[in-house]
Design a protein around this motif. Sequence first.
Motif, PDB file in Angstrom:
ATOM      1  N   GLN A   1       6.851 -23.507  66.356  1.00  0.00           N
ATOM      2  CA  GLN A   1       5.513 -23.084  66.766  1.00  0.00           C
ATOM      3  C   GLN A   1       4.618 -22.729  65.587  1.00  0.00           C
ATOM      4  O   GLN A   1       3.431 -23.047  65.594  1.00  0.00           O
ATOM      5  N   SER A   2       5.161 -22.120  64.572  1.00  0.00           N
ATOM      6  CA  SER A   2       4.369 -21.760  63.405  1.00  0.00           C
ATOM      7  C   SER A   2       3.836 -23.010  62.700  1.00  0.00           C
ATOM      8  O   SER A   2       2.660 -23.084  62.333  1.00  0.00           O
ATOM      9  N   PHE A   3       4.704 -23.990  62.508  1.00  0.00           N
ATOM     10  CA  PHE A   3       4.315 -25.263  61.888  1.00  0.00           C
ATOM     11  C   PHE A   3       3.244 -25.946  62.740  1.00  0.00           C
ATOM     12  O   PHE A   3       2.213 -26.400  62.228  1.00  0.00           O
ATOM     13  N   LEU A   4       3.478 -26.016  64.044  1.00  0.00           N
ATOM     14  CA  LEU A   4       2.550 -26.711  64.934  1.00  0.00           C
ATOM     15  C   LEU A   4       1.216 -25.979  65.032  1.00  0.00           C
ATOM     16  O   LEU A   4       0.159 -26.622  65.085  1.00  0.00           O
TER      17      LEU A   4
ATOM     18  N   VAL B   1      -2.345 -36.088  80.082  1.00  0.00           N
ATOM     19  CA  VAL B   1      -1.755 -34.788  79.740  1.00  0.00           C
ATOM     20  C   VAL B   1      -2.796 -33.691  79.933  1.00  0.00           C
ATOM     21  O   VAL B   1      -2.517 -32.637  80.517  1.00  0.00           O
ATOM     22  N   ILE B   2      -4.003 -33.945  79.475  1.00  0.00           N
ATOM     23  CA  ILE B   2      -5.074 -32.956  79.607  1.00  0.00           C
ATOM     24  C   ILE B   2      -5.497 -32.810  81.066  1.00  0.00           C
ATOM     25  O   ILE B   2      -5.747 -31.697  81.538  1.00  0.00           O
TER      26      ILE B   2
ATOM     27  N   LEU C   1      -0.020 -23.596  76.342  1.00  0.00           N
ATOM     28  CA  LEU C   1      -1.108 -22.965  77.081  1.00  0.00           C
ATOM     29  C   LEU C   1      -0.776 -22.773  78.550  1.00  0.00           C
ATOM     30  O   LEU C   1      -1.070 -21.712  79.115  1.00  0.00           O
ATOM     31  N   ILE C   2      -0.160 -23.745  79.188  1.00  0.00           N
ATOM     32  CA  ILE C   2       0.166 -23.567  80.600  1.00  0.00           C
ATOM     33  C   ILE C   2       1.250 -22.507  80.771  1.00  0.00           C
ATOM     34  O   ILE C   2       1.190 -21.690  81.692  1.00  0.00           O
ATOM     35  N   GLU C   3       2.238 -22.477  79.875  1.00  0.00           N
ATOM     36  CA  GLU C   3       3.255 -21.425  79.940  1.00  0.00           C
ATOM     37  C   GLU C   3       2.626 -20.056  79.734  1.00  0.00           C
ATOM     38  O   GLU C   3       2.986 -19.087  80.416  1.00  0.00           O
TER      39      GLU C   3
ATOM     40  N   THR D   1      -1.379 -32.461  71.304  1.00  0.00           N
ATOM     41  CA  THR D   1      -1.906 -32.330  72.665  1.00  0.00           C
ATOM     42  C   THR D   1      -0.784 -31.962  73.630  1.00  0.00           C
ATOM     43  O   THR D   1      -0.921 -31.043  74.442  1.00  0.00           O
ATOM     44  N   ASN D   2       0.330 -32.669  73.533  1.00  0.00           N
ATOM     45  CA  ASN D   2       1.468 -32.387  74.417  1.00  0.00           C
ATOM     46  C   ASN D   2       2.014 -30.982  74.199  1.00  0.00           C
ATOM     47  O   ASN D   2       2.266 -30.251  75.160  1.00  0.00           O
TER      48      ASN D   2
END
Length: 187
Positions: free
Chosen positions: A10-13, A109-110, A64-66, A57-58
């Motif tokens: 998560q930090s990298f992303l 996806v969006i 965000l949904i979580e 995006t994925n």
Amino acid sequence: MTQTNFSEDQSFLASLALAMVEKPRANLNELANAIGVSKATLYRFCRTRNELIERLTNYSSKVLIETIEDSLSDADPSIEALKRLADNLLTHSEFTLFFIHYWQSENPVIQALDQRWTTTLDSFFLRGQQAGLFRIDITAPALTELWISIIIGFIDAEGRGRVARAGLSTLIVTAFLQGTAVGVLSN
């Protein structure tokens, strides 16, 4: 030497999503430098900008949904749940900023994310209306749109240096509730 798997880091992303926002025209080498990895490392993660945008995006969609569903998981609507949602979305603001800048409404996806978060928020606001927490003269979908607009607006403003992070969650909730709380400015 072990190879780091960045696909779920998560930090990298988050760093990569923010770099994509701050340097929208950067090539892979420039993005790699911006986040402190080699071009080879970034290339192993994604070979093209399009692939990078798709992967972010994925991943952003998942986070965000979580975040939205976890923040509003209890059945009872409350101001605390709304505050928790603002806090948690601010924790993942890089992914929200990424979505602001790379939003493509035709992306499946969006579209799926949009459907899930609007359904979750609509349900939360409807339960809040039924509990007497939110005004009933504004529909639940309208409350959802107001909330989304306020949160995105303030996250974008914070990203551009227009507002400080300190106290931002409280500001977001207060700004939202001033127009939605029962008995306030109802006409």
